[in-house]
Design a protein around this motif. Structure first.
Motif, PDB file in Angstrom:
ATOM      1  N   VAL A 118       0.838  -1.132  -0.101  1.00 44.71           N
ATOM      2  CA  VAL A 118      -0.102   0.067   0.093  1.00 44.71           C
ATOM      3  C   VAL A 118       0.933   1.202  -0.077  1.00 44.71           C
ATOM      4  O   VAL A 118       0.622   2.252  -0.589  1.00 44.71           O
ATOM      5  CB  VAL A 118      -0.949  -0.088   1.229  1.00 44.71           C
ATOM      6  CG1 VAL A 118      -1.743   1.318   1.189  1.00 44.71           C
ATOM      7  CG2 VAL A 118      -2.147  -1.246   1.192  1.00 44.71           C
ATOM      8  N   ALA A 119       1.862   1.263   0.825  1.00 45.83           N
ATOM      9  CA  ALA A 119       2.888   2.488   0.865  1.00 45.83           C
ATOM     10  C   ALA A 119       3.347   2.683  -0.517  1.00 45.83           C
ATOM     11  O   ALA A 119       3.801   3.696  -0.920  1.00 45.83           O
ATOM     12  CB  ALA A 119       3.932   2.072   2.019  1.00 45.83           C
ATOM     13  N   LEU A 120       3.860   1.787  -1.086  1.00 42.29           N
ATOM     14  CA  LEU A 120       4.572   1.673  -2.445  1.00 42.29           C
ATOM     15  C   LEU A 120       3.600   2.218  -3.546  1.00 42.29           C
ATOM     16  O   LEU A 120       4.056   2.940  -4.175  1.00 42.29           O
ATOM     17  CB  LEU A 120       5.094   0.320  -2.871  1.00 42.29           C
ATOM     18  CG  LEU A 120       5.932   0.178  -4.146  1.00 42.29           C
ATOM     19  CD1 LEU A 120       7.191   1.011  -3.869  1.00 42.29           C
ATOM     20  CD2 LEU A 120       6.227  -1.148  -4.349  1.00 42.29           C
ATOM     21  N   ALA A 121       2.364   1.796  -3.377  1.00 38.71           N
ATOM     22  CA  ALA A 121       1.343   2.286  -4.077  1.00 38.71           C
ATOM     23  C   ALA A 121       1.105   3.782  -4.245  1.00 38.71           C
ATOM     24  O   ALA A 121       1.273   4.430  -5.466  1.00 38.71           O
ATOM     25  CB  ALA A 121       0.211   1.534  -4.190  1.00 38.71           C
ATOM     26  N   THR A 133       3.293   5.677  -2.965  1.00 38.60           N
ATOM     27  CA  THR A 133       4.587   6.509  -3.279  1.00 38.60           C
ATOM     28  C   THR A 133       4.541   6.555  -4.839  1.00 38.60           C
ATOM     29  O   THR A 133       4.993   7.682  -5.305  1.00 38.60           O
ATOM     30  CB  THR A 133       5.933   6.046  -2.683  1.00 38.60           C
ATOM     31  OG1 THR A 133       5.369   5.791  -1.221  1.00 38.60           O
ATOM     32  CG2 THR A 133       6.983   6.440  -3.039  1.00 38.60           C
ATOM     33  N   LEU A 134       4.451   5.408  -5.385  1.00 36.03           N
ATOM     34  CA  LEU A 134       4.437   5.507  -6.848  1.00 36.03           C
ATOM     35  C   LEU A 134       3.524   6.257  -7.433  1.00 36.03           C
ATOM     36  O   LEU A 134       3.833   6.881  -8.541  1.00 36.03           O
ATOM     37  CB  LEU A 134       4.309   3.892  -7.360  1.00 36.03           C
ATOM     38  CG  LEU A 134       4.455   3.728  -8.646  1.00 36.03           C
ATOM     39  CD1 LEU A 134       6.127   3.791  -9.157  1.00 36.03           C
ATOM     40  CD2 LEU A 134       4.144   2.103  -9.127  1.00 36.03           C
ATOM     41  N   GLY A 135       2.172   6.587  -7.047  1.00 36.25           N
ATOM     42  CA  GLY A 135       1.194   7.572  -7.495  1.00 36.25           C
ATOM     43  C   GLY A 135       1.847   8.796  -7.363  1.00 36.25           C
ATOM     44  O   GLY A 135       1.875   9.598  -8.339  1.00 36.25           O
ATOM     45  N   ALA A 136       2.474   9.305  -6.249  1.00 35.27           N
ATOM     46  CA  ALA A 136       3.086  10.553  -6.164  1.00 35.27           C
ATOM     47  C   ALA A 136       4.171  10.784  -7.205  1.00 35.27           C
ATOM     48  O   ALA A 136       4.227  11.822  -7.614  1.00 35.27           O
ATOM     49  CB  ALA A 136       3.541  10.801  -4.823  1.00 35.27           C
ATOM     50  N   VAL A 137       4.999   9.847  -7.297  1.00 38.97           N
ATOM     51  CA  VAL A 137       6.067   9.849  -8.279  1.00 38.97           C
ATOM     52  C   VAL A 137       5.709  10.197  -9.867  1.00 38.97           C
ATOM     53  O   VAL A 137       6.296  11.094 -10.450  1.00 38.97           O
ATOM     54  CB  VAL A 137       7.104   8.683  -8.038  1.00 38.97           C
ATOM     55  CG1 VAL A 137       8.160   8.466  -9.443  1.00 38.97           C
ATOM     56  CG2 VAL A 137       7.799   8.663  -6.667  1.00 38.97           C
ATOM     57  N   ILE A 138       4.550   9.277  -9.990  1.00 41.61           N
ATOM     58  CA  ILE A 138       4.223   9.541 -11.369  1.00 41.61           C
ATOM     59  C   ILE A 138       3.533  10.989 -11.670  1.00 41.61           C
ATOM     60  O   ILE A 138       3.785  11.515 -12.761  1.00 41.61           O
ATOM     61  CB  ILE A 138       2.985   8.318 -11.739  1.00 41.61           C
ATOM     62  CG1 ILE A 138       3.534   7.020 -11.849  1.00 41.61           C
ATOM     63  CG2 ILE A 138       2.207   8.851 -13.146  1.00 41.61           C
ATOM     64  CD1 ILE A 138       2.698   5.853 -11.815  1.00 41.61           C
ATOM     65  N   VAL A 139       2.791  11.338 -10.922  1.00 43.17           N
ATOM     66  CA  VAL A 139       2.187  12.721 -10.796  1.00 43.17           C
ATOM     67  C   VAL A 139       3.221  13.731 -10.932  1.00 43.17           C
ATOM     68  O   VAL A 139       3.082  14.616 -11.700  1.00 43.17           O
ATOM     69  CB  VAL A 139       1.309  12.992  -9.493  1.00 43.17           C
ATOM     70  CG1 VAL A 139       1.009  14.330  -9.499  1.00 43.17           C
ATOM     71  CG2 VAL A 139       0.202  12.260  -9.593  1.00 43.17           C
ATOM     72  N   LEU A 140       4.296  13.430 -10.085  1.00 42.17           N
ATOM     73  CA  LEU A 140       5.430  14.496  -9.893  1.00 42.17           C
ATOM     74  C   LEU A 140       6.124  14.600 -11.352  1.00 42.17           C
ATOM     75  O   LEU A 140       6.501  15.444 -11.934  1.00 42.17           O
ATOM     76  CB  LEU A 140       6.542  14.158  -9.111  1.00 42.17           C
ATOM     77  CG  LEU A 140       7.564  14.908  -8.775  1.00 42.17           C
ATOM     78  CD1 LEU A 140       7.145  16.263  -8.146  1.00 42.17           C
ATOM     79  CD2 LEU A 140       8.693  14.316  -7.690  1.00 42.17           C
ATOM     80  N   VAL A 141       6.413  13.207 -11.934  1.00 39.99           N
ATOM     81  CA  VAL A 141       7.098  13.138 -13.377  1.00 39.99           C
ATOM     82  C   VAL A 141       6.167  13.928 -14.461  1.00 39.99           C
ATOM     83  O   VAL A 141       6.627  14.703 -15.285  1.00 39.99           O
ATOM     84  CB  VAL A 141       7.658  11.740 -13.414  1.00 39.99           C
ATOM     85  CG1 VAL A 141       8.079  11.315 -15.055  1.00 39.99           C
ATOM     86  CG2 VAL A 141       8.640  11.543 -12.400  1.00 39.99           C
TER      87      VAL A 141
END
Length: 310
Positions: free
Chosen positions: A31-34, A36-44
């Motif tokens: 859940v934490a990884l998901a 974090t990954l969502g935030a990274v995708i939005v950031l990129v």
């Protein structure tokens, strides 16, 4: 036996040590990884990709009838020798400095006055925030109507007192002043809100100690209140400088950069080159150069803030 009863010393509170070998359940890790990954995708997707694409454009030549993928540093050389671009940087710096000083002085004065209000302070702070709630374009339209030559309220009062109506937005000096006043009217409440909150949060013991030592109002302001507010003031100034540097909609709506280039800020210059002139790569280079200048000013302010902490 003594009659005195002494209180036994309190036993130190035991601190539970972390459980050895504690492991986060695998499901919570996923859940934490998901997240974090969502935030990274939005950031990129929203920040990094447009930034990298803008930098890519600065090394190409994209204009009407021309599409050269690589031109090296030609765009940067052209921008660094473009007098009109640096004139717009000068207008932006002058606009930022003038508006910032006025907003800080007026905002600090109003914050000092509001800090003395006991009843109705909350309602007054809410009312004074109304200009900030308006979009810059709406505020600019209001001022454009006020300064209208034929039907504006300003010229009505000028003629009422025997003066001659003025074409305010057709004059270089008046149009720049109108631009500054529009932002001062809209953004000063931000200073009022932040600084009044800072004044209320100051330690009353320190103020009372200064009063017992005979400090007057000016001495308290100069040697106690302002030094204690410096970190907050620097943060507020940093936000306002960044906001003023990217001003576009107020200029576009109120003066459109004119008359001549009197109010042609950098954002307006980039817009004209990109959308009007269709010089996409050149406008991207102007944006990249001005972004570096903005970062330079911002990091300088952040460095001053850190020096205040130490």
């Amino acid at each position: 036996m003594s009659d005195l009863i002494t209180r036994p010393a309190a036993e130190p509170t035991s601190v539970r040590p972390p459980a050895a070998g504690f492991k986060v359940p695998i499901r919570e890790r996923w859940v934490a990884l998901a997240f974090t990954l969502g935030a990274v995708i939005v950031l990129v997707g929203l920040i990094l990709y447009p930034l990298l694409d803008d930098i890519r454009l600065t090394f190409s030549r994209l204009a009407p009838g021309v599409n050269t993928p690589w031109v090296g540093f030609r765009n940067y050389k052209a921008v660094f020798t473009d007098a009109q671009f640096w004139a717009s940087v000068g207008v932006t710096a002058k606009y930022t400095l003038t508006a910032l000083v006025l907003e800080f002085v007026i905002g600090f004065g109003l914050a000092m006055a509001m800090a003395r209000i006991v009843r109705g302070g909350g309602l007054l702070r809410t009312l004074i925030l109304i200009p900030t709630m308006l979009t810059p374009a709406v505020a600019a339209i209001n001022f454009r109507n006020l300064l209208n030559y034929d039907s504006g309220l300003i010229n009505y009062f000028v003629t009422l007192f025997g003066g001659h109506p003025q074409a305010w937005l057709a004059s270089s000096g008046y149009s720049f002043a109108a631009l500054v006043l529009t932002d001062v009217w809209r953004s000063t409440p931000f200073f009022v809100l932040v600084l009044s909150a800072g004044l209320v949060a100051l330690s009353p013991e320190v103020i009372e100690a200064a009063e017992l030592d005979g400090a007057g109002g000016w001495s308290k302001l100069r040697y106690i209140q302002i030094p204690m507010l410096v970190p907050l003031i620097l943060v507020t100034v940093l936000f306002r400088v960044i906001d003023l540097f990217r001003t576009f909609d107020t200029v576009y709506t109120l003066t459109n950069g004119g008359p001549g280039n009197a109010t042609n800020v950098v954002a307006m210059q980039i817009y004209n080159d990109a959308d009007v002139g269709q010089y996409t790569s050149y406008a991207a280079t102007e944006a990249a150069v001005f972004m570096l200048l903005t970062l330079l000013v911002s990091f300088s302010l952040i460095r001053v803030m850190r020096s205040q902490r130490t």
